[in-house]
Design an enzyme around this catalytic site. Structure first.
Site, PDB file in Angstrom:
ATOM      1  N   ALA A  12       0.835  -1.209   0.000  1.00 42.05           N
ATOM      2  CA  ALA A  12       0.000   0.000   0.000  1.00 42.05           C
ATOM      3  C   ALA A  12       0.865   1.252   0.000  1.00 42.05           C
ATOM      4  CB  ALA A  12      -0.941  -0.002   1.207  1.00 42.05           C
ATOM      5  N   TYR A  14       2.653   4.239  -2.708  1.00 42.72           N
ATOM      6  CA  TYR A  14       2.017   5.168  -3.648  1.00 42.72           C
ATOM      7  C   TYR A  14       1.381   4.427  -4.822  1.00 42.72           C
ATOM      8  CZ  TYR A  14       4.355   9.012  -1.211  1.00 42.72           C
ATOM      9  OH  TYR A  14       4.765   9.912  -0.261  1.00 42.72           O
ATOM     10  N   ASN A  38      -1.039  -5.452   2.894  1.00 48.01           N
ATOM     11  CA  ASN A  38       0.022  -4.568   3.395  1.00 48.01           C
ATOM     12  C   ASN A  38       0.391  -5.007   4.800  1.00 48.01           C
ATOM     13  OD1 ASN A  38       1.586  -2.147   2.654  1.00 48.01           O
ATOM     14  ND2 ASN A  38       0.663  -1.239   4.465  1.00 48.01           N
ATOM     15  N   LYS A  39       1.676  -4.881   5.153  1.00 48.52           N
ATOM     16  CA  LYS A  39       2.084  -5.382   6.474  1.00 48.52           C
ATOM     17  C   LYS A  39       1.653  -4.458   7.612  1.00 48.52           C
ATOM     18  CE  LYS A  39       6.902  -3.792   6.212  1.00 48.52           C
ATOM     19  NZ  LYS A  39       8.302  -4.244   6.233  1.00 48.52           N
ATOM     20  N   VAL A  82       4.034 -10.462   3.143  1.00 47.41           N
ATOM     21  CA  VAL A  82       4.222 -11.386   2.026  1.00 47.41           C
ATOM     22  C   VAL A  82       5.513 -12.175   2.257  1.00 47.41           C
ATOM     23  CG1 VAL A  82       4.521 -11.600  -0.473  1.00 47.41           C
ATOM     24  CG2 VAL A  82       3.033  -9.811   0.463  1.00 47.41           C
ATOM     25  N   GLU A 170      17.070  16.649   2.124  1.00 45.14           N
ATOM     26  CA  GLU A 170      15.911  17.082   2.920  1.00 45.14           C
ATOM     27  C   GLU A 170      16.120  16.754   4.396  1.00 45.14           C
ATOM     28  OE1 GLU A 170      12.128  17.378   0.028  1.00 45.14           O
ATOM     29  OE2 GLU A 170      12.463  15.366   0.805  1.00 45.14           O
ATOM     30  N   ASP A 297       8.760   1.302  -6.659  1.00 47.21           N
ATOM     31  CA  ASP A 297      10.176   0.959  -6.505  1.00 47.21           C
ATOM     32  C   ASP A 297      10.523  -0.403  -7.106  1.00 47.21           C
ATOM     33  OD1 ASP A 297      10.409   3.289  -5.099  1.00 47.21           O
ATOM     34  OD2 ASP A 297      10.661   2.373  -3.130  1.00 47.21           O
ATOM     35  N   ALA A 313       7.829   9.095  -5.838  1.00 44.23           N
ATOM     36  CA  ALA A 313       6.392   9.002  -5.541  1.00 44.23           C
ATOM     37  C   ALA A 313       5.577   9.400  -6.765  1.00 44.23           C
ATOM     38  CB  ALA A 313       6.058   9.915  -4.362  1.00 44.23           C
TER      39      ALA A 313
END
Length: 397
Positions: A12, A14, A38-39, A82, A170, A297, A313
């Site tokens: 889950a 982007y 999703n974990k 997973v 950043e 990714d 993203a």
């Protein structure tokens, strides 16, 4: 027995979230069974993680509950990890069960790429998740507390950030904002604190506009960041890093932001990969698998000049939209859409009220770029959660 096609989305992030939300919007009831795995039970805004990592924001502000995004009548959410992907059986093995699928979307996110540098995996921290940034924030505060007990250990106050790409830049921007506050809190002389940003490439923000890179480095240098550009980290140890020709920089805090590779589960599943990423076709499918899509990714796509697009993203979101379109087209026996990346621009924050950006064919810096960054963040919240999410989270971003 049901003949409704089963779509399973792994991850889950982007790409996965945008795929799920588009399917939720466009599919008719009972046209497909969609399962999102999703974990965690939340989606987190990766582009915001550098702030809670430095301690300038609360980690809670970077996460959004998945239950607030999806319609449970249209999408089943499974919170699990997973373990294995088995394309030959059309199955996904989870830590607590098995899912079968007709169509699979792989968006499991990346892993830190250490480029084989000894010790990075063992001794460096990474800005990769809500839990990892909590650890970094608490670790930084702990170093100040340790220094008060052992004032001869200046390595406690030396912070090394490996990589001067967007995440690294950043993060040092936020960290340099946080340091004065920590010095005041722990009664530490600010002159003792050192922040190093080390980059092997000949420039910070490789590939970005040179004028804006120079502006960013100037701003961050004035904030107390020491740049070591064109300097490779050769080794990471429990006592710091070794750079260049054997120079050692002592530090108890090394944060690695120097690159992302794909996911080892994809390699283990037998897909052909480059650094754990699948070179997808123009429709975002894994070669040789018409029913398997790869986004974010985990996917590898090349620009017209033949260079791979960086995993951002922005590209993952656009892939999610096209991926959902192609899943629906497959179910309805309609033609698939080719993916073409449309670069809307890029903005990097440099701490409070400062940023640099390229958007709409123009260069932006300073406060204007910082406002542009905020607008981009708000737009993303609106895309995934509409006005309610903007009102709930927007003030924090």
């Amino acid at each position: 027995m049901s003949n409704i096609p089963k779509i399973v989305i792994l991850g889950a992030g982007y790409g996965g979230v945008l795929t799920a939300l588009r399917l939720q919007k466009e599919l008719n009831y009972n046209e497909a069974d969609v399962t999102l795995v999703n974990k965690h039970d939340y989606h987190y805004i990766t582009t915001h993680l550098h702030m809670p990592a430095a301690g300038t924001d609360n980690p809670e502000n970077a996460r959004v509950s998945i239950s607030k995004l999806i319609d449970e009548f249209k999408i089943d959410f499974v919170k699990s990890t997973v373990v294995q992907i088995r394309p030959q059986d059309k199955k996904v093995i989870l830590e607590d069960g098995t899912l079968s699928y007709d169509y699979l979307v792989i968006g499991l996110g990346g892993e830190p790429e250490t480029f084989g540098i000894p010790g990075l995996g063992e001794y460096a921290m990474n800005i990769r998740s809500i839990n990892s940034v909590r650890l970094i924030r608490e670790h930084i505060e702990y170093q100040f507390a340790r220094f008060k007990r052992e004032p001869h250990r200046t390595d406690y106050l030396t912070f090394i950030v490996g990589g001067a790409g967007f995440t690294g830049i950043e993060f040092v921007g936020e960290l340099s904002d946080r340091i004065p506050e920590l010095c005041k809190q722990f009664d530490v002389d600010p002159a003792l604190v050192k922040i190093y940003n080390i980059e092997a490439a000949p420039t910070a923000l490789p590939g970005f506009d040179p004028e804006l890179v120079e502006y960013a480095m100037d701003i961050l240098t004035k904030k107390g960041v020491t740049f070591r550009i064109g300097t490779a980290i050769k080794e990471c140890t429990p006592d710091g890093v070794v750079v260049g020709e054997g120079e050692e920089i002592k530090s108890q805090t090394v944060i690695w932001t120097g690159g992302i590779r794909g996911n080892r589960l994809i390699e283990d599943a037998g897909f052909e990969t480059m650094r754990g990423r699948v070179k997808v076709d123009e429709n975002l499918r894994a070669p040789g698998h018409e029913n398997i899509y790869v986004v974010g990714d985990n996917s590898l796509m090349f620009n017209p000049e033949g260079r791979p697009y960086p995993p951002t993203a922005q590209i993952a979101m656009q892939q999610g939209v096209v991926c959902a379109h192609n899943l629906i087209a497959s179910i309805r026996n309609q033609p698939l859409k080719s993916f073409t990346f449309s670069n809307k621009g890029t903005v990097a924050s440099l701490g409070k009220g400062e940023a640099i950006g390229l958007a709409f064919g123009k260069k932006y810096k300073g406060r204007t770029a910082a406002w542009l960054k905020k607008l981009i963040d708000l737009r993303y919240l609106f895309i995934i959660g509409g006005i309610p999410l903007v009102l709930r989270k927007g003030k924090f971003l």
